[in-house]
Design an enzyme around this catalytic site. Structure first.
Site, PDB file in Angstrom:
ATOM      1  N   SER A  60      40.714 -35.984  -3.626  1.00 32.76           N
ATOM      2  CA  SER A  60      39.682 -35.117  -4.194  1.00 32.76           C
ATOM      3  C   SER A  60      40.098 -34.617  -5.577  1.00 32.76           C
ATOM      4  O   SER A  60      39.260 -34.143  -6.347  1.00 32.76           O
ATOM      5  CB  SER A  60      39.402 -33.921  -3.274  1.00 32.76           C
ATOM      6  OG  SER A  60      40.606 -33.279  -2.909  1.00 32.76           O
ATOM      7  N   ASP A  98      47.585 -38.500  -0.328  1.00 31.77           N
ATOM      8  CA  ASP A  98      46.386 -39.282   0.003  1.00 31.77           C
ATOM      9  C   ASP A  98      46.473 -40.636  -0.697  1.00 31.77           C
ATOM     10  O   ASP A  98      46.692 -40.689  -1.914  1.00 31.77           O
ATOM     11  CB  ASP A  98      45.164 -38.509  -0.535  1.00 31.77           C
ATOM     12  CG  ASP A  98      43.956 -38.650   0.347  1.00 31.77           C
ATOM     13  OD1 ASP A  98      44.003 -39.431   1.322  1.00 31.77           O
ATOM     14  OD2 ASP A  98      42.946 -37.961   0.055  1.00 31.77           O
ATOM     15  N   GLU A 130      42.077 -43.386   4.925  1.00 33.63           N
ATOM     16  CA  GLU A 130      40.720 -43.248   5.481  1.00 33.63           C
ATOM     17  C   GLU A 130      40.368 -44.470   6.329  1.00 33.63           C
ATOM     18  O   GLU A 130      40.745 -45.598   5.989  1.00 33.63           O
ATOM     19  CB  GLU A 130      39.702 -43.081   4.346  1.00 33.63           C
ATOM     20  CG  GLU A 130      39.868 -41.765   3.587  1.00 33.63           C
ATOM     21  CD  GLU A 130      38.783 -41.536   2.550  1.00 33.63           C
ATOM     22  OE1 GLU A 130      37.804 -42.305   2.522  1.00 33.63           O
ATOM     23  OE2 GLU A 130      38.919 -40.575   1.764  1.00 33.63           O
ATOM     24  N   GLU A 197      36.306 -35.317   9.226  1.00 38.54           N
ATOM     25  CA  GLU A 197      35.484 -34.748   8.147  1.00 38.54           C
ATOM     26  C   GLU A 197      34.006 -35.003   8.407  1.00 38.54           C
ATOM     27  O   GLU A 197      33.598 -36.128   8.740  1.00 38.54           O
ATOM     28  CB  GLU A 197      35.879 -35.372   6.789  1.00 38.54           C
ATOM     29  CG  GLU A 197      35.018 -34.834   5.641  1.00 38.54           C
ATOM     30  CD  GLU A 197      35.575 -35.115   4.251  1.00 38.54           C
ATOM     31  OE1 GLU A 197      36.660 -35.707   4.135  1.00 38.54           O
ATOM     32  OE2 GLU A 197      34.897 -34.734   3.279  1.00 38.54           O
TER      33      GLU A 197
HETATM   34  O1  KIV Z   1      40.936 -35.600  -0.651  1.00 33.55           O
HETATM   35  C1  KIV Z   1      40.844 -34.593   0.073  1.00 33.55           C
HETATM   36  O2  KIV Z   1      40.889 -33.446  -0.373  1.00 33.55           O
HETATM   37  C2  KIV Z   1      40.681 -34.824   1.506  1.00 33.55           C
HETATM   38  C3  KIV Z   1      40.421 -33.659   2.395  1.00 33.55           C
HETATM   39  C4  KIV Z   1      39.112 -33.078   2.132  1.00 33.55           C
HETATM   40  C5  KIV Z   1      40.619 -33.980   3.828  1.00 33.55           C
HETATM   41  O3  KIV Z   1      40.740 -35.931   1.922  1.00 33.55           O
END
Ligand code: KIV
Length: 301
Positions: A60, A98, A130, A197
Site C-alpha cells: 500500500s 509485502d 496475496e 481483507e
Molecule cells: O499493503 C497493505 O497495506 C496490506 C494490508 C492492508 C493488509 O496488504
C-alpha cells in the site's frame, strides 16, 4: 536534528520480541493481535514503541508514500528501500514485508529469491503473498527456504484488474466456498498468519474458527484473531474519504497543515527565528569583530 538511538523500550508492558510463535500463542489465548503498516524509520519506531505486535511494510506504500494509482507499479527495489528503513526502527514487533506484484507470480525460483532478498537485505522476518489455494505450493517452497509467509486472501488489491475493482469478496455461496478452500489450503501450507481483507464478518468468523493459523482482519469484522489497519488511514493522511472499516484515531493532516502554515506565517512576519533560536559569537570574538569593523569604517571615511 537530533534522534535518540533505539534502546530498551515499550510503552505498555514488558519488552518482548514478537515471533510467529507469539502470534499462535495469542490466538490460543484469545488475545487480540495488533498490526499496523509502517513505511519509514520514524513511523516504524512510533508503532513499535506503542507495543503493536506486527509491523507490515505493505505494498500500500505504492499509494500512501509514492503516489501511485494502485499497488501494481511498486517494484522490489522500492519495497526494499522502505523495508530497510522500517527495520532500523523496529525492535520488538514482527516485521513483515509485502511481496509486490510481479515479484512472485511469474516464476517460483524468482519468487523464493525475492523473498530471500527481503530477509537478507531488508531484515524482514516474514513475507506476505496475496492469493489462496493457487499460491499454496509456492508458499511451501518459500517456507522450505526458511522464510515464514503471511497469506492474504479476500479482497487482494494486486488482483484489482481481475476483480474489476476493489470489491468485497465472499458474498455468494460459491465465493464463501472458495474463501474456505483458500484459507484451509494456506493453513495446511503452514502460513504464519492469514490476512483476511474485505470479506463479510460471518465468513471471516467461520475461517477464524476453522483454521489454527491466526487470522488478521482488515474490513473483515471483529471475530478475526487480530486486526490490521493502514497507518495513513488511521491518521487521515490519505486525501480521500475512508473505507467503511477504517476508524480514524487522529488527524495528522490537520496537525501538519496547521504547523506548516504557522511556520510560513512566522517566517514571512520575521517572527522566526528569534534571537534565542540563533547561534551567537563568543563574547571576546564579538568584541574583536566589532573593533575590526570600526577600523574598517574609519578607513572608509
Ligand atoms: O499493503 C497493505 O497495506 C496490506 C494490508 C492492508 C493488509 O496488504
Amino acid at each position: 536534528m537530533s534522534i535518540t538511538p533505539i534502546g530498551p523500550r515499550r510503552l505498555d508492558g514488558p519488552e518482548q520480541k514478537i515471533t510467529t510463535a507469539t502470534l499462535r500463542e495469542q490466538k490460543l489465548r484469545h488475545e487480540p493481535i495488533t498490526c499496523l503498516t509502517a513505511y519509514d524509520y520514524a513511523t516504524a519506531r512510533l508503532v513499535d514503541e506503542a507495543g503493536i505486535e506486527m509491523v507490515l511494510v505493505g505494498d500500500s506504500l505504492a499509494q500512501t508514500m509514492l503516489g501511485y494509482e494502485n499497488t501494481l507499479s511498486v517494484t522490489m527495489d522500492e519495497m526494499l528501500h522502505h523495508v530497510k528503513a522500517v527495520r532500523r526502527g523496529v525492535k520488538n514487533a514482527l516485521l513483515i514485508a509485502d511481496m509486490p506484484y510481479g515479484s512472485y507470480q511469474l516464476d517460483p525460483k524468482a519468487a523464493v529469491a525475492n523473498a530471500a532478498r527481503f530477509v537478507k537485505e531488508g531484515g524482514a522476518e516474514a513475507v506476505k503473498i496475496e492469493g489462496g489455494e493457487k499460491r499454496a505450493e509456492l508458499i511451501r517452497q518459500i517456507i522450505d527456504a526458511e522464510i515464514p509467509v503471511a497469506g492474504h486472501i479476500g479482497l487482494t488489491p494486486q488482483s484489482v484488474n481481475v476483480m474489476g475493482g476493489y470489491k468485497v469478496q465472499g458474498k455468494s455461496l460459491g465465493g464463501i466456498e472458495q474463501l474456505m478452500r483458500d484459507a484451509v489450503a494456506l493453513d495446511r501450507a503452514g502460513v504464519a498468519c492469514l490476512y483476511l481483507e474485505g470479506i463479510p464478518r460471518e465468513v471471516a468468523a467461520m475461517i477464524t474458527a476453522e483454521i489454527s493459523t491466526p487470522t488478521i482482519g482488515i474490513g473483515a469484522g471483529p471475530e478475526c484473531d487480530g486486526q490490521v489497519l493502514v497507518f495513513h488511514d488511521i491518521l487521515n493522511l490519505t486525501f480521500g474519504p475512508p473505507a467503511k472499516f477504517v476508524r480514524r484515531y487522529g488527524d495528522a493532516a490537520a496537525m501538519i497543515t496547521q504547523a506548516v502554515q504557522a511556520f510560513r506565517t512566522d517566517v514571512r512576519s520575521h517572527q522566526y527565528p528569534s534571537d534565542s533560536e540563533s547561534y551567537h559569537l563568543p563574547k571576546d570574538t564579538r568584541g574583536a569583530l566589532e573593533t575590526v569593523l570600526a577600523r574598517k569604517r574609519a578607513m572608509a571615511r
